[in-house]
Design a protein around this motif. Sequence first.
Motif, PDB file in Angstrom:
ATOM      1  N   UNK A 180       8.077  39.378  -9.684  1.00 10.88           N
ATOM      2  CA  UNK A 180       8.157  40.544  -8.798  1.00 10.88           C
ATOM      3  C   UNK A 180       8.993  40.207  -7.565  1.00 10.88           C
ATOM      4  N   UNK A 181       8.840  38.990  -7.043  1.00  8.32           N
ATOM      5  CA  UNK A 181       9.600  38.571  -5.863  1.00  8.32           C
ATOM      6  C   UNK A 181      11.104  38.690  -6.079  1.00  8.32           C
ATOM      7  N   UNK A 182      11.563  38.262  -7.251  1.00 13.19           N
ATOM      8  CA  UNK A 182      13.003  38.206  -7.484  1.00 13.19           C
ATOM      9  C   UNK A 182      13.581  39.559  -7.891  1.00 13.19           C
ATOM     10  N   UNK A 183      12.772  40.428  -8.479  1.00 10.91           N
ATOM     11  CA  UNK A 183      13.239  41.799  -8.677  1.00 10.91           C
ATOM     12  C   UNK A 183      13.448  42.482  -7.328  1.00 10.91           C
ATOM     13  N   UNK A 184      12.557  42.205  -6.373  1.00 13.09           N
ATOM     14  CA  UNK A 184      12.745  42.734  -5.022  1.00 13.09           C
ATOM     15  C   UNK A 184      14.007  42.176  -4.369  1.00 13.09           C
ATOM     16  N   UNK A 185      14.298  40.902  -4.601  1.00 13.11           N
ATOM     17  CA  UNK A 185      15.526  40.321  -4.042  1.00 13.11           C
ATOM     18  C   UNK A 185      16.761  40.990  -4.638  1.00 13.11           C
ATOM     19  N   UNK A 203      20.338  33.918  -7.849  1.00  7.92           N
ATOM     20  CA  UNK A 203      19.922  35.032  -6.991  1.00  7.92           C
ATOM     21  C   UNK A 203      19.608  34.538  -5.583  1.00  7.92           C
ATOM     22  N   UNK A 204      18.898  33.411  -5.489  1.00  9.60           N
ATOM     23  CA  UNK A 204      18.591  32.844  -4.173  1.00  9.60           C
ATOM     24  C   UNK A 204      19.872  32.490  -3.413  1.00  9.60           C
ATOM     25  N   UNK A 205      20.848  31.904  -4.107  1.00  9.08           N
ATOM     26  CA  UNK A 205      22.115  31.548  -3.460  1.00  9.08           C
ATOM     27  C   UNK A 205      22.815  32.793  -2.926  1.00  9.08           C
ATOM     28  N   UNK A 206      22.764  33.889  -3.699  1.00  7.85           N
ATOM     29  CA  UNK A 206      23.393  35.128  -3.247  1.00  7.85           C
ATOM     30  C   UNK A 206      22.726  35.649  -1.976  1.00  7.85           C
ATOM     31  N   UNK A 207      21.392  35.578  -1.921  1.00  2.00           N
ATOM     32  CA  UNK A 207      20.674  36.028  -0.727  1.00  2.00           C
ATOM     33  C   UNK A 207      21.010  35.125   0.466  1.00  2.00           C
ATOM     34  N   UNK A 208      21.091  33.819   0.225  1.00  2.00           N
ATOM     35  CA  UNK A 208      21.453  32.886   1.303  1.00  2.00           C
ATOM     36  C   UNK A 208      22.850  33.177   1.836  1.00  2.00           C
ATOM     37  N   UNK A 209      23.782  33.530   0.956  1.00  2.00           N
ATOM     38  CA  UNK A 209      25.128  33.909   1.414  1.00  2.00           C
ATOM     39  C   UNK A 209      25.064  35.098   2.366  1.00  2.00           C
ATOM     40  N   UNK A 210      24.241  36.089   2.005  1.00  2.00           N
ATOM     41  CA  UNK A 210      24.108  37.261   2.862  1.00  2.00           C
ATOM     42  C   UNK A 210      23.395  36.930   4.170  1.00  2.00           C
ATOM     43  N   UNK A 269      25.769  47.138  -1.022  1.00  2.00           N
ATOM     44  CA  UNK A 269      26.347  48.374  -1.503  1.00  2.00           C
ATOM     45  C   UNK A 269      26.825  48.311  -2.948  1.00  2.00           C
ATOM     46  N   UNK A 270      26.498  47.223  -3.642  1.00  2.00           N
ATOM     47  CA  UNK A 270      26.834  47.097  -5.054  1.00  2.00           C
ATOM     48  C   UNK A 270      25.608  46.569  -5.784  1.00  2.00           C
ATOM     49  N   UNK A 271      25.656  46.519  -7.110  1.00  2.00           N
ATOM     50  CA  UNK A 271      24.486  46.018  -7.828  1.00  2.00           C
ATOM     51  C   UNK A 271      24.326  44.515  -7.607  1.00  2.00           C
ATOM     52  N   UNK A 272      23.102  44.040  -7.737  1.00  2.00           N
ATOM     53  CA  UNK A 272      22.860  42.608  -7.621  1.00  2.00           C
ATOM     54  C   UNK A 272      23.661  41.852  -8.667  1.00  2.00           C
ATOM     55  N   UNK A 291       3.551  23.076  -8.490  1.00  2.00           N
ATOM     56  CA  UNK A 291       4.868  22.445  -8.352  1.00  2.00           C
ATOM     57  C   UNK A 291       5.329  22.586  -6.905  1.00  2.00           C
ATOM     58  N   UNK A 292       6.247  21.734  -6.488  1.00  2.00           N
ATOM     59  CA  UNK A 292       6.925  21.914  -5.206  1.00  2.00           C
ATOM     60  C   UNK A 292       8.073  22.890  -5.431  1.00  2.00           C
ATOM     61  N   UNK A 293       8.197  23.875  -4.538  1.00  2.00           N
ATOM     62  CA  UNK A 293       9.224  24.895  -4.738  1.00  2.00           C
ATOM     63  C   UNK A 293       9.869  25.234  -3.406  1.00  2.00           C
ATOM     64  N   UNK A 294      11.192  25.335  -3.423  1.00  2.00           N
ATOM     65  CA  UNK A 294      11.933  25.699  -2.226  1.00  2.00           C
ATOM     66  C   UNK A 294      12.431  27.129  -2.318  1.00  2.00           C
ATOM     67  N   UNK A 295      13.693  27.335  -1.961  1.00  2.00           N
ATOM     68  CA  UNK A 295      14.296  28.660  -2.074  1.00  2.00           C
ATOM     69  C   UNK A 295      15.140  28.690  -3.345  1.00  2.00           C
ATOM     70  N   UNK A 296      14.473  28.945  -4.484  1.00  2.00           N
ATOM     71  CA  UNK A 296      15.177  28.995  -5.759  1.00  2.00           C
ATOM     72  C   UNK A 296      15.528  27.639  -6.333  1.00  2.00           C
TER      73      UNK A 296
END
Length: 372
Positions: A175-180, A67-74, A189-192, A294-299
């Motif tokens: 909750x964060x990732x459902x929002x993404x 999901x994070x990769x998809x958002x980064x693409x956009x 314009x299409x489903x996640x 934990x250390x956490x980045x973008x996904x």
Amino acid sequence: MKSALDCAALDAAMENVHRAGMPGLFAEVRDGDQVWRGAAGVADVVTGRPVNADMRHRVGSITKTFTAAAVLQQAESGRIGLDTPIGRYLPKLVPGERGDAITVRMLINHTSGLAEYLPYAYPSFKAFPALADTGPQSLDDHRFTRFDPVELIEMGVTAPAVGAPGGAPGLYSNTNYLLLGELLEQVTGTTAERYITENVIERAGLRDTELPAGPYVDGPHSQLYEAWFGMIDPPRDYSVYDMSWVVPAGSLISTVADLNRFYGLLLAGEIVSPSSLAQMQRTGPVISQEGKTIDYGLGLHPMEGPGQGTFWGHGGTVWGGGALAMTRADGKRQMAVAVNMQRWNRLDSSGKPQPHPIDDALATLYRVAMYG
């Protein structure tokens, strides 16, 4: 760095996890062109059907990297701004001052301060991880419940905030990732699910990976045994379970081979650009659902061994199943492990999970797999 795969040590480490109490597990480890695949134990405790390394498996929050990769693409295409407030895109879902203060980046790296919706959808989760006074009943109640993601998001957004937007440490929240997922739908314009399937899963050439919301796993797979901290004894099979409660945050089905392929391509800059990958690898402290920092980045999150370089990947759990996939930063050493039981630790009188032999056995397997 040790380059050769020690197949005998890997076989022994796998078998030790099974002997420690895990019904079944399977894995793939890669070092350059060398590949080891192994399995130990059973996929079905009733029939004794064995597990094998080609099985499809629910991999839980490993979904978040996809999901994070998809958002980064956009973001690369200019349709999403990582530092743009989420309220600009989804004003009805995150209204008012919080919608103005929480950015897309804060959702991806769990620093939004938004609460986890799970305790509100699943009463069993209310006291997690201090579960001494709760039972697993809501797991059975929701086997075939079809959740509306907007309703789940509302549970998390209207719950008391767990921190200030952008504050440290962050708190891991689905909750964060459902929002993404809703954000991806808004801008594409299409489903996640469809966007991630076409632009992440298919782009990576993954043949046994899908993002379904439904209750069934197609193809060869293991049963999934939930112990719920000893409250379900013997552990119960939850392999048939509607996954609409967590789709863009944790519903992915994959194989250990596909997971290694995906993370290898991601770290090679072939799923997102090298500059986007660098953003994904910028980490900060986040408190996990188990209460660990934990250390956490973008996904993505890192694991490091002494003198062995940094590994990047993600872990995940669902009811009864779990997986961990880690790839060294240079892409040459990879590990993906899947297990078919969860929450095996019993609780003490204060509700704190107690150590179990499986914990040490799994830690040894991960060490042998990653570091030789």
